[in-house]
Design a protein around this motif. Structure first.
Motif, PDB file in Angstrom:
ATOM      1  N   GLN A   1       0.831  -1.203   0.000  1.00 59.45           N
ATOM      2  CA  GLN A   1       0.000   0.000   0.000  1.00 59.45           C
ATOM      3  C   GLN A   1       0.868   1.256   0.000  1.00 59.45           C
ATOM      4  O   GLN A   1       0.540   2.244  -0.668  1.00 59.45           O
ATOM      5  CB  GLN A   1      -0.946  -0.015   1.205  1.00 59.45           C
ATOM      6  CG  GLN A   1      -1.963  -1.160   1.183  1.00 59.45           C
ATOM      7  CD  GLN A   1      -2.886  -1.132  -0.019  1.00 59.45           C
ATOM      8  OE1 GLN A   1      -3.481  -0.110  -0.359  1.00 59.45           O
ATOM      9  NE2 GLN A   1      -3.007  -2.282  -0.706  1.00 59.45           N
ATOM     10  N   ALA A   2       2.002   1.213   0.717  1.00 61.36           N
ATOM     11  CA  ALA A   2       2.918   2.355   0.704  1.00 61.36           C
ATOM     12  C   ALA A   2       3.478   2.581  -0.696  1.00 61.36           C
ATOM     13  O   ALA A   2       3.654   3.721  -1.148  1.00 61.36           O
ATOM     14  CB  ALA A   2       4.058   2.124   1.696  1.00 61.36           C
ATOM     15  N   GLY A   3       3.748   1.487  -1.417  1.00 60.72           N
ATOM     16  CA  GLY A   3       4.230   1.600  -2.787  1.00 60.72           C
ATOM     17  C   GLY A   3       3.187   2.205  -3.714  1.00 60.72           C
ATOM     18  O   GLY A   3       3.513   2.995  -4.609  1.00 60.72           O
ATOM     19  N   ILE A   4       1.919   1.833  -3.503  1.00 59.19           N
ATOM     20  CA  ILE A   4       0.836   2.391  -4.316  1.00 59.19           C
ATOM     21  C   ILE A   4       0.718   3.890  -4.084  1.00 59.19           C
ATOM     22  O   ILE A   4       0.571   4.677  -5.027  1.00 59.19           O
ATOM     23  CB  ILE A   4      -0.494   1.671  -3.996  1.00 59.19           C
ATOM     24  CG1 ILE A   4      -0.432   0.214  -4.455  1.00 59.19           C
ATOM     25  CG2 ILE A   4      -1.664   2.388  -4.675  1.00 59.19           C
ATOM     26  CD1 ILE A   4      -1.612  -0.622  -4.005  1.00 59.19           C
ATOM     27  N   VAL A   5       0.808   4.304  -2.812  1.00 60.46           N
ATOM     28  CA  VAL A   5       0.736   5.736  -2.491  1.00 60.46           C
ATOM     29  C   VAL A   5       1.893   6.480  -3.154  1.00 60.46           C
ATOM     30  O   VAL A   5       1.702   7.538  -3.761  1.00 60.46           O
ATOM     31  CB  VAL A   5       0.748   5.961  -0.964  1.00 60.46           C
ATOM     32  CG1 VAL A   5       0.918   7.450  -0.641  1.00 60.46           C
ATOM     33  CG2 VAL A   5      -0.529   5.431  -0.337  1.00 60.46           C
ATOM     34  N   ALA A   6       3.094   5.924  -3.076  1.00 57.73           N
ATOM     35  CA  ALA A   6       4.261   6.580  -3.670  1.00 57.73           C
ATOM     36  C   ALA A   6       4.140   6.645  -5.195  1.00 57.73           C
ATOM     37  O   ALA A   6       4.495   7.656  -5.820  1.00 57.73           O
ATOM     38  CB  ALA A   6       5.538   5.833  -3.268  1.00 57.73           C
ATOM     39  N   HIS A   7       3.641   5.568  -5.803  1.00 52.32           N
ATOM     40  CA  HIS A   7       3.438   5.521  -7.259  1.00 52.32           C
ATOM     41  C   HIS A   7       2.499   6.626  -7.711  1.00 52.32           C
ATOM     42  O   HIS A   7       2.825   7.421  -8.613  1.00 52.32           O
ATOM     43  CB  HIS A   7       2.868   4.149  -7.635  1.00 52.32           C
ATOM     44  CG  HIS A   7       2.415   4.013  -9.054  1.00 52.32           C
ATOM     45  ND1 HIS A   7       3.266   3.728 -10.100  1.00 52.32           N
ATOM     46  CD2 HIS A   7       1.165   4.098  -9.598  1.00 52.32           C
ATOM     47  CE1 HIS A   7       2.578   3.660 -11.228  1.00 52.32           C
ATOM     48  NE2 HIS A   7       1.302   3.869 -10.954  1.00 52.32           N
ATOM     49  N   TYR A   8       1.335   6.710  -7.104  1.00 52.76           N
ATOM     50  CA  TYR A   8       0.346   7.702  -7.526  1.00 52.76           C
ATOM     51  C   TYR A   8       0.768   9.126  -7.170  1.00 52.76           C
ATOM     52  O   TYR A   8       0.426  10.076  -7.891  1.00 52.76           O
ATOM     53  CB  TYR A   8      -1.012   7.381  -6.909  1.00 52.76           C
ATOM     54  CG  TYR A   8      -1.814   6.383  -7.717  1.00 52.76           C
ATOM     55  CD1 TYR A   8      -2.242   6.677  -9.012  1.00 52.76           C
ATOM     56  CD2 TYR A   8      -2.143   5.148  -7.191  1.00 52.76           C
ATOM     57  CE1 TYR A   8      -2.977   5.771  -9.752  1.00 52.76           C
ATOM     58  CE2 TYR A   8      -2.885   4.221  -7.918  1.00 52.76           C
ATOM     59  CZ  TYR A   8      -3.301   4.539  -9.205  1.00 52.76           C
ATOM     60  OH  TYR A   8      -4.025   3.637  -9.935  1.00 52.76           O
ATOM     61  N   THR A   9       1.502   9.289  -6.083  1.00 53.46           N
ATOM     62  CA  THR A   9       1.984  10.620  -5.730  1.00 53.46           C
ATOM     63  C   THR A   9       2.948  11.134  -6.791  1.00 53.46           C
ATOM     64  O   THR A   9       2.868  12.298  -7.217  1.00 53.46           O
ATOM     65  CB  THR A   9       2.665  10.599  -4.349  1.00 53.46           C
ATOM     66  OG1 THR A   9       1.728  10.182  -3.361  1.00 53.46           O
ATOM     67  CG2 THR A   9       3.203  11.980  -3.979  1.00 53.46           C
ATOM     68  N   ALA A  10       3.832  10.262  -7.262  1.00 52.07           N
ATOM     69  CA  ALA A  10       4.765  10.649  -8.323  1.00 52.07           C
ATOM     70  C   ALA A  10       4.023  11.015  -9.607  1.00 52.07           C
ATOM     71  O   ALA A  10       4.366  11.989 -10.290  1.00 52.07           O
ATOM     72  CB  ALA A  10       5.752   9.512  -8.587  1.00 52.07           C
ATOM     73  N   ILE A  11       2.995  10.236  -9.931  1.00 52.35           N
ATOM     74  CA  ILE A  11       2.206  10.489 -11.136  1.00 52.35           C
ATOM     75  C   ILE A  11       1.444  11.807 -11.018  1.00 52.35           C
ATOM     76  O   ILE A  11       1.453  12.645 -11.937  1.00 52.35           O
ATOM     77  CB  ILE A  11       1.227   9.322 -11.388  1.00 52.35           C
ATOM     78  CG1 ILE A  11       2.002   8.086 -11.847  1.00 52.35           C
ATOM     79  CG2 ILE A  11       0.162   9.701 -12.416  1.00 52.35           C
ATOM     80  CD1 ILE A  11       1.154   6.840 -11.927  1.00 52.35           C
ATOM     81  N   ALA A  12       0.777  12.005  -9.894  1.00 55.97           N
ATOM     82  CA  ALA A  12      -0.022  13.217  -9.705  1.00 55.97           C
ATOM     83  C   ALA A  12       0.855  14.461  -9.666  1.00 55.97           C
ATOM     84  O   ALA A  12       0.462  15.528 -10.152  1.00 55.97           O
ATOM     85  CB  ALA A  12      -0.842  13.103  -8.426  1.00 55.97           C
ATOM     86  N   ASP A  13       2.049  14.336  -9.082  1.00 57.74           N
ATOM     87  CA  ASP A  13       2.973  15.475  -9.056  1.00 57.74           C
ATOM     88  C   ASP A  13       3.408  15.870 -10.463  1.00 57.74           C
ATOM     89  O   ASP A  13       3.599  17.055 -10.757  1.00 57.74           O
ATOM     90  CB  ASP A  13       4.218  15.124  -8.226  1.00 57.74           C
ATOM     91  CG  ASP A  13       3.962  15.104  -6.725  1.00 57.74           C
ATOM     92  OD1 ASP A  13       2.890  15.601  -6.297  1.00 57.74           O
ATOM     93  OD2 ASP A  13       4.823  14.584  -5.993  1.00 57.74           O
ATOM     94  N   ALA A  14       3.571  14.881 -11.333  1.00 52.78           N
ATOM     95  CA  ALA A  14       4.090  15.141 -12.680  1.00 52.78           C
ATOM     96  C   ALA A  14       3.004  15.471 -13.699  1.00 52.78           C
ATOM     97  O   ALA A  14       3.285  16.128 -14.711  1.00 52.78           O
ATOM     98  CB  ALA A  14       4.880  13.923 -13.167  1.00 52.78           C
ATOM     99  N   SER A  15       1.786  15.015 -13.454  1.00 53.35           N
ATOM    100  CA  SER A  15       0.739  15.114 -14.477  1.00 53.35           C
ATOM    101  C   SER A  15       0.274  16.551 -14.704  1.00 53.35           C
ATOM    102  O   SER A  15      -0.024  17.279 -13.757  1.00 53.35           O
ATOM    103  CB  SER A  15      -0.468  14.262 -14.071  1.00 53.35           C
ATOM    104  OG  SER A  15      -1.497  14.382 -15.035  1.00 53.35           O
ATOM    105  N   PRO A  16       0.162  16.957 -15.978  1.00 58.74           N
ATOM    106  CA  PRO A  16      -0.385  18.275 -16.295  1.00 58.74           C
ATOM    107  C   PRO A  16      -1.911  18.305 -16.210  1.00 58.74           C
ATOM    108  O   PRO A  16      -2.520  19.359 -16.334  1.00 58.74           O
ATOM    109  CB  PRO A  16       0.088  18.503 -17.731  1.00 58.74           C
ATOM    110  CG  PRO A  16       0.150  17.121 -18.317  1.00 58.74           C
ATOM    111  CD  PRO A  16       0.609  16.228 -17.193  1.00 58.74           C
TER     112      PRO A  16
END
Length: 307
Positions: free
Chosen positions: A112-127
């Motif tokens: 679950q921590a990996g999922i949070v980190a994955h989506y956080t990276a995506i959301a930070d980068a997404s326009p």
């Protein structure tokens, strides 16, 4: 993100007999689903795992070019490789796209921590704003309530498409996330009960072939008439179940072939649906269309002669 309340169609990708993208058939599908609230391009139902990057771009550009009413478009960009998702989000031309649908990492079974980190990276980068996609039947891991609640706090994550099939989880997520965080059903058969407990809509497979019938069901449920929506959905439940008997999008492509919208071809390792399934879907589809025509007639008659 009121843009994505209601019925979103997870568009299939039609193929020619030469196994290339059938753009005339895709145009016919877009016309057939024009009354949907929005389109989802390059989702699971589009056989995105079996499309090249150039094909994905071509389909997106075609949908954008054949959207005279400027219907909102959600585009699927997901992978079990976080860096690849970020690269696509930051280098692809996403003009004309309104939001990103990104599937939970599959196969690697992150914590679950990996999922949070994955989506956080995506959301930070997404326009563009990001919709989470929980589909444990395909990914092998369920996004927990706590994980979804944590991610709901990110300013660039606006909701979740949940295909976990767990109504209790739906209730917990809906009651624990901000009021403007969308909970979108990823399971056609559970859409009415999910909307009944506060969900905001559905990204549908069924809607490819029955956009008006299922769209009416969704609208009634959203408007609070769950009893009527339940009655409508009950007439499509067996058909919905049959669509997934041999996998998705195998069943829905058979149904679209029956309806004369596009062919039933799928790409390996998927194979075309069986004759038995085709016969079953054909009889069910005809019964639903007959019932729908009767309902429209009765409704128009009542309206015309109402006192």
């Amino acid at each position: 993100m009121e843009t994505f309340i209601g019925q979103g169609i997870a568009l299939v990708t039609p193929f020619t007999s030469e196994n290339t993208i059938d753009f005339p058939a895709l145009k016919k599908l877009l016309e057939h689903t024009k009354d949907a609230d929005y389109w989802v391009v390059n989702g699971t139902t589009a056989e995105s795992a079996n499309l090249s990057k150039s094909e994905k771009r071509a389909v997106l550009n075609f949908v954008k070019s054949n959207n005279p009413t400027e219907k909102p478009i959600m585009f699927g960009i997901g992978s079990n490789n976080t860096a690849e998702v970020v690269e696509q989000l930051t280098t692809w031309d996403l003009s004309g796209v309104d939001a990103i649908l990104s599937v939970c990492p599959y196969y690697v079974k992150p914590t679950q921590a990996g999922i949070v980190a994955h989506y956080t990276a995506i959301a930070d980068a997404s326009p563009l704003p990001v919709l989470l996609y929980n589909v444990p039947g395909r990914t092998g891991v369920n996004m927990s309530v706590e994980t979804i609640v944590t991610l709901s706090q990110h300013k660039n994550i606006f909701g979740v498409k949940d295909a976990g099939g767990d109504l209790a989880q739906a209730m917990r997520v809906i009651s624990s996330t901000p009021d403007d965080f969308l909970y979108i059903s990823g399971d056609d058969a559970l859409t009415v009960p999910i909307l009944g407990v506060g969900g905001n809509g559905v990204i549908t497979v069924l809607g490819n072939v029955l956009p008006q019938e299922f769209g009416s069901t969704v609208k009634n449920a959203l408007n609070g008439d769950v009893k009527l929506a339940t009655k409508q959905m009950s007439e499509m439940l067996d058909f919905t179940d049959a669509l997934f008997e041999e996998g998705n999008p195998v069943g829905i492509k058979l149904a679209l072939d029956i309806a004369g919208i596009c062919g039933k071809r799928v790409r390996l390792p998927l194979v075309e649906g069986s004759e038995e399934l085709e016969q079953k879907l054909s009889s069910m589809y005809e019964a639903i269309k007959i019932s729908s025509r009767k309902s429209i007639f009765v409704s128009n008659f009542d309206a015309k002669y109402a006192i």
